[in-house]
Design a protein around this motif. Structure first.
Motif, PDB file in Angstrom:
ATOM      1  N   ARG A  77       0.860  -1.189   0.000  1.00 41.09           N
ATOM      2  CA  ARG A  77       0.000   0.000   0.000  1.00 41.09           C
ATOM      3  C   ARG A  77       0.897   1.241   0.000  1.00 41.09           C
ATOM      4  O   ARG A  77       1.536   1.568   1.001  1.00 41.09           O
ATOM      5  N   ALA A  78       0.930   1.939  -1.107  1.00 41.30           N
ATOM      6  CA  ALA A  78       1.813   3.100  -1.254  1.00 41.30           C
ATOM      7  C   ALA A  78       1.292   4.307  -0.481  1.00 41.30           C
ATOM      8  O   ALA A  78       2.072   5.034   0.146  1.00 41.30           O
ATOM      9  N   LEU A  79      -0.017   4.555  -0.522  1.00 45.24           N
ATOM     10  CA  LEU A  79      -0.628   5.630   0.256  1.00 45.24           C
ATOM     11  C   LEU A  79      -1.830   5.060   0.998  1.00 45.24           C
ATOM     12  O   LEU A  79      -2.688   4.399   0.404  1.00 45.24           O
ATOM     13  N   SER A  80      -1.880   5.301   2.289  1.00 43.12           N
ATOM     14  CA  SER A  80      -2.980   4.792   3.103  1.00 43.12           C
ATOM     15  C   SER A  80      -4.078   5.821   3.293  1.00 43.12           C
ATOM     16  O   SER A  80      -5.142   5.491   3.830  1.00 43.12           O
ATOM     17  N   GLN A  81      -3.850   7.053   2.888  1.00 40.26           N
ATOM     18  CA  GLN A  81      -4.883   8.087   2.967  1.00 40.26           C
ATOM     19  C   GLN A  81      -4.667   9.124   1.869  1.00 40.26           C
ATOM     20  O   GLN A  81      -3.554   9.565   1.639  1.00 40.26           O
ATOM     21  N   ALA A 162       2.165  -0.810   3.911  1.00 42.43           N
ATOM     22  CA  ALA A 162       1.779  -2.108   4.471  1.00 42.43           C
ATOM     23  C   ALA A 162       1.730  -3.159   3.371  1.00 42.43           C
ATOM     24  O   ALA A 162       1.154  -2.932   2.302  1.00 42.43           O
ATOM     25  N   PRO A 163       2.317  -4.343   3.588  1.00 48.64           N
ATOM     26  CA  PRO A 163       2.154  -5.433   2.634  1.00 48.64           C
ATOM     27  C   PRO A 163       0.678  -5.820   2.524  1.00 48.64           C
ATOM     28  O   PRO A 163      -0.096  -5.677   3.474  1.00 48.64           O
ATOM     29  N   ILE A 164       0.293  -6.331   1.371  1.00 43.89           N
ATOM     30  CA  ILE A 164      -1.121  -6.614   1.123  1.00 43.89           C
ATOM     31  C   ILE A 164      -1.676  -7.632   2.113  1.00 43.89           C
ATOM     32  O   ILE A 164      -2.846  -7.561   2.507  1.00 43.89           O
ATOM     33  N   GLU A 165      -0.843  -8.578   2.577  1.00 40.71           N
ATOM     34  CA  GLU A 165      -1.353  -9.574   3.521  1.00 40.71           C
ATOM     35  C   GLU A 165      -1.640  -8.959   4.882  1.00 40.71           C
ATOM     36  O   GLU A 165      -2.510  -9.435   5.624  1.00 40.71           O
ATOM     37  N   VAL A 166      -0.925  -7.880   5.243  1.00 40.67           N
ATOM     38  CA  VAL A 166      -1.223  -7.166   6.489  1.00 40.67           C
ATOM     39  C   VAL A 166      -2.576  -6.472   6.369  1.00 40.67           C
ATOM     40  O   VAL A 166      -3.411  -6.516   7.279  1.00 40.67           O
ATOM     41  N   VAL A 167      -2.816  -5.834   5.234  1.00 38.38           N
ATOM     42  CA  VAL A 167      -4.110  -5.183   4.996  1.00 38.38           C
ATOM     43  C   VAL A 167      -5.225  -6.229   5.013  1.00 38.38           C
ATOM     44  O   VAL A 167      -6.285  -6.012   5.599  1.00 38.38           O
ATOM     45  N   LYS A 168      -4.994  -7.360   4.371  1.00 32.83           N
ATOM     46  CA  LYS A 168      -6.006  -8.427   4.315  1.00 32.83           C
ATOM     47  C   LYS A 168      -6.318  -8.961   5.705  1.00 32.83           C
ATOM     48  O   LYS A 168      -7.448  -9.398   5.975  1.00 32.83           O
ATOM     49  N   SER A 169      -5.338  -8.914   6.613  1.00 32.19           N
ATOM     50  CA  SER A 169      -5.551  -9.374   7.980  1.00 32.19           C
ATOM     51  C   SER A 169      -6.338  -8.379   8.816  1.00 32.19           C
ATOM     52  O   SER A 169      -6.642  -8.658   9.981  1.00 32.19           O
ATOM     53  N   ARG A 171      -5.160  -5.397   9.589  1.00 37.38           N
ATOM     54  CA  ARG A 171      -4.192  -4.604  10.349  1.00 37.38           C
ATOM     55  C   ARG A 171      -3.650  -3.469   9.492  1.00 37.38           C
ATOM     56  O   ARG A 171      -3.909  -3.383   8.301  1.00 37.38           O
ATOM     57  N   ARG A 172      -2.867  -2.599  10.136  1.00 39.99           N
ATOM     58  CA  ARG A 172      -2.261  -1.472   9.444  1.00 39.99           C
ATOM     59  C   ARG A 172      -0.755  -1.528   9.615  1.00 39.99           C
ATOM     60  O   ARG A 172      -0.240  -2.096  10.579  1.00 39.99           O
ATOM     61  N   GLY A 173      -0.056  -0.925   8.688  1.00 40.72           N
ATOM     62  CA  GLY A 173       1.380  -0.811   8.824  1.00 40.72           C
ATOM     63  C   GLY A 173       1.744   0.391   9.677  1.00 40.72           C
ATOM     64  O   GLY A 173       0.914   1.247   9.990  1.00 40.72           O
ATOM     65  N   ASP A 174       2.994   0.457  10.081  1.00 39.94           N
ATOM     66  CA  ASP A 174       3.468   1.611  10.837  1.00 39.94           C
ATOM     67  C   ASP A 174       3.561   2.822   9.911  1.00 39.94           C
ATOM     68  O   ASP A 174       4.000   2.707   8.758  1.00 39.94           O
ATOM     69  N   PRO A 175       3.159   4.013  10.409  1.00 40.20           N
ATOM     70  CA  PRO A 175       3.236   5.208   9.560  1.00 40.20           C
ATOM     71  C   PRO A 175       4.671   5.475   9.108  1.00 40.20           C
ATOM     72  O   PRO A 175       5.625   5.338   9.880  1.00 40.20           O
ATOM     73  N   VAL A 176       4.816   5.844   7.849  1.00 39.38           N
ATOM     74  CA  VAL A 176       6.108   6.236   7.303  1.00 39.38           C
ATOM     75  C   VAL A 176       6.121   7.755   7.229  1.00 39.38           C
ATOM     76  O   VAL A 176       5.201   8.355   6.662  1.00 39.38           O
ATOM     77  N   PRO A 177       7.121   8.414   7.811  1.00 39.44           N
ATOM     78  CA  PRO A 177       7.127   9.884   7.788  1.00 39.44           C
ATOM     79  C   PRO A 177       7.420  10.424   6.398  1.00 39.44           C
ATOM     80  O   PRO A 177       8.170   9.835   5.618  1.00 39.44           O
TER      81      PRO A 177
END
Length: 725
Positions: A77-81, A162-169, A171-177
């Motif tokens: 996921r390149a952009l989460s928002q 976030a890797p796609i499997e994390v999103v599918k679970s 969950r969210r990835g840690d924010p990247v500044p």
């Protein structure tokens, strides 16, 4: 200081508190565990895709930091928002539409701006275009107000990679500044991936841990317009998939039909199929279709093979690329962890191990846990040859076919009982390895789950068909083994007839599978429809199966249910035990039509057409199997992917089944066998591809068929046998 000795009143109070604590019990030592995260829902999201890149948003165009929304590229996921605000407020959505491969338009209002009164005077058109590795948006803000308007337009951005499997679970990835990348530019970088966002004439702001934003100050003259533009680009050198190098491998036919739904479904589906084209990063010349958005936008053996097979009426180029890329990954060694075996065709390709938290699934980057991809590979090669794939391309793949036959006659049948069966010996792979690969998909009629090893009914049909197809290819190209594989097919038919047929409340029918004790799993399912047209069934058996599939228990919804509504395991919102899958229905439609059961085929096809209309002509991966008379319109399966390659390809299969065109280019014959009586109405298609030539085929309202444009050396033959030959 003074003495705080206990008073009689304090002692009484302490005693009351002690009594109350005893009555209530001890407080918990630790708080209860939070509920585990759930897989995000997808059914109401809008997907704009140009593989390997996609954007999933709400119907208002906003990409919010929730669920499966995001701007994705190659399994990350390149952009989460990406949230649009005007004066700190979200515009009010009123409409959206898809605008072709990778495109979407969202229309909203800023009613707090402009003239007072009931009519809105400030409108926002958000036009999104997803490209391979990027996304751009044009924000067209138009005022019909009599006075000028000023506003602040903000685009709130966040990145978690976030890797796609994390999103599918769930969950969210840690924010990247974010990092200031220069005027109007922001960048994020992590895990070897760099995301760059640039806004034309925008102010870029890093909000110190609270995401980042682009900001524009705008002034609209009376009845004026302002156009803003921004874009995102992803640099991802570790991706295993990329955009194909050449033009689209199939034609886009010109279609007229008495039923307008056929034309609209095909148009939308061809756009989606174009958007799902992929190639391996190291071999961009071989195209295959990514299975689906968002979870499966990569190479999947079974899915990619079926989609390529369903698109053969439009050309053999996609089949060629799919066959070659899977042949490059064909198994060469025995590995219980990955399921690899010599000659076996793979199931799934990822950039790294694929782990879905909470369900024990842990797959290696290249995974072979599929029982059916190998025979399907053989049959795709054969069918592409029949449609006119150049002989040199076919010949180059014959060694891979012979390796696949080695698996078919060896490791595929571990206990040597003559049937193909599977079991996950790793403990963290797929428990079920047919197309119905959920853990609870193989059930007896009373609802009990079957125990592995499991031999699925349709897989035996695939094996029978692959053996016949391989024998034809071996004989045609002067290679040894044709007799052996014809004998294999004959023996398979005898074994299947003796072991799989059961008696039950529906009468006699093939079982779904054999379980570990070789007991028939006696539920009535759509799997048996895949046997039609393979040659495994006799004419009488085909008629029995056709009648069962057309019964209300199976065909009472908007297509074919995966399981009979009278079975104990049935649930209309089960993934594989009562839902309706577009590709599954289409495969059975093709088998019914080819076997001469046009009325039954048309009933199922009409269900898909009705569903397509309700889903905006973008058929989802699956939907609920509720009865049509009860729900009136199809109920979404909330986690269904859209677009999905084989769901989109279903539109081509419906058209092909109605026309009944069955070429055998090596033999110089094209059989014409449309559905009797044209139950889907008059249909004309100009631009089918046979042996590389564009061919026109028409079926009138009485079912009479005409054709033109056949290349020299091919003869049209009408009213051929049930198998179309």
């Amino acid at each position: 200081m003074f003495d705080q000795g206990a008073t009689p009143e304090a002692e009484d109070l302490a005693a009351c508190v002690a009594d109350l604590e005893t009555a209530l019990g001890d407080p918990p030592a630790t708080p209860p565990d939070p509920a585990p995260p759930l897989q995000p829902l997808l059914h109401d999201l809008v997907s704009a895709v140009l593989a390997p890149t996609s954007a999933l948003s709400g119907a208002d165009g906003q990409i919010r930091a929730t669920g499966a929304q995001g701007f994705f590229h190659a399994d990350s996921r390149a952009l989460s928002q990406v949230r649009l605000l005007i004066d700190g407020r979200e515009p009010e959505p009123i409409a959206h539409s898809l605008t072709g491969p990778g495109g979407a338009r969202f229309v909203s209002l800023a009613r707090w701006l402009g003239d007072p009164g009931p009519d809105p005077t400030v409108r926002v058109d958000r036009v999104r275009e997803v490209t391979a590795g990027g996304m751009a948006e044009t924000l067209d803000i138009v005022s019909s107000a009599a006075t000028g308007v000023t506003a602040t337009v903000t685009l709130e951005l966040a990145c978690d990679l976030a890797p796609i499997e994390v999103v599918k679970s769930g969950r969210r990835g840690d924010p990247v500044p974010a990092v200031d990348g220069g005027p109007g530019t922001l960048t994020w970088a992590s895990q070897g991936i760099t995301v760059t966002v640039t806004g034309d004439h925008a102010h870029a702001e890093d909000t110190a841990g609270d995401g980042a934003r682009l900001r524009w100050e705008i002034a609209l003259a009376p009845r004026g317009r302002v156009t803003l533009r921004w874009e995102a680009a992803v640099d991802d050198p570790g991706a295993v998939v990329t955009t194909p190098a050449g033009p689209v491998e199939w034609g886009r036919p010109r279609v007229t039909a008495a039923d307008h739904r056929i034309v609209r479904l095909l148009d939308r589906s061809l756009d989606d199929l174009r958007s799902l084209r992929l190639a391996e990063a190291g071999a961009p010349g071989d195209t295959f279709l990514g299975a689906g958005v968002p979870w499966f936008l990569t190479l999947f053996g079974r899915d990619s093979l079926w989609a390529a097979r369903m698109l053969l009426p439009l050309g053999t180029g996609l089949a060629s690329g799919t066959l070659r890329v899977l042949a490059r990954h064909q198994g060469v060694r025995a590995d219980p962890e990955s399921g690899e075996a010599p000659g076996k065709i793979m199931h799934e390709l990822r950039r790294h191990e694929f782990t879905v938290e909470g369900n024990g699934l842990h797959l290696p980057a290249t995974y072979y846990g599929t029982i059916d991809a190998t025979p399907l590979w053989v049959s795709l090669l054969h069918d592409a040859w029949r449609w006119g794939m150049p002989e040199g391309e076919v010949a180059a793949l014959l060694p891979a076919m012979e390796a696949a036959l080695g698996w078919l006659g060896g490791d595929a049948d571990a206990d040597r009982d003559g049937f193909l069966e599977y079991i996950d010996t790793s403990g963290h792979g797929l428990a079920n390895q047919g197309w119905k690969d959920s853990g609870d998909s193989v059930r007896f009629r009373d609802g009990r789950r079957a125990e592995a090893p499991i031999a699925l009914a349709e897989v035996q049909g695939y094996a029978y068909e692959a053996a016949r197809h391989a024998a034809a290819l071996l004989a045609a190209f002067g290679r040894p083994g044709a007799d052996r594989w014809n004998e294999y097919a004959d023996a398979m038919a005898e074994r299947f007839r003796a072991r799989f047929w059961v008696d039950g409340p529906y009468g006699r029918h093939p079982a779904l599978a054999l379980d570990r004790d070789k007991r028939p799993v006696d539920s009535l399912t759509s799997n048996i429809g895949h046997l039609l047209g393979t040659g495994l069934l006799s004419d009488e058996e085909s008629a029995t199966v056709a009648g069962l599939l057309a019964s209300p228990a199976m065909a009472g919804g908007f297509g074919l249910r995966t399981m009979s509504s009278r079975d104990g395991g049935f649930s209309p919102l089960s993934y594989h035990c009562g839902s309706i899958w577009a590709h599954d229905t289409a495969i059975v439609v093709a088998g019914l039509a080819r076997a001469g059961f046009g009325a039954e085929a048309a009933r199922l096809a009409e269900g898909l057409l009705a569903a397509g209309e309700e889903f905006g002509y973008r058929l989802p991966e699956l939907f609920a199997g509720d009865d049509r008379e009860a729900v009136l319109r199809p109920v979404p399966y909330p986690a269904a992917c859209r677009p999905q390659a084989w769901s989109a390809a279903a539109a081509v299969t419906i058209v092909h089944a109605a026309l009944g065109v069955y070429p055998d280019v090596p033999s110089g014959v094209v059989a014409l066998r449309p559905m009797a009586g044209a139950p889907l109405g008059a249909l004309s298609v100009d631009g089918l591809r046979i042996a590389g030539a564009e061919v026109a085929v028409s079926v009138d309202r009485d079912g009479a068929v005409t054709t033109s444009g056949l290349p020299s050396g091919l003869t049209a033959v009408k009213g051929s046998g049930p198998d179309g030959s």
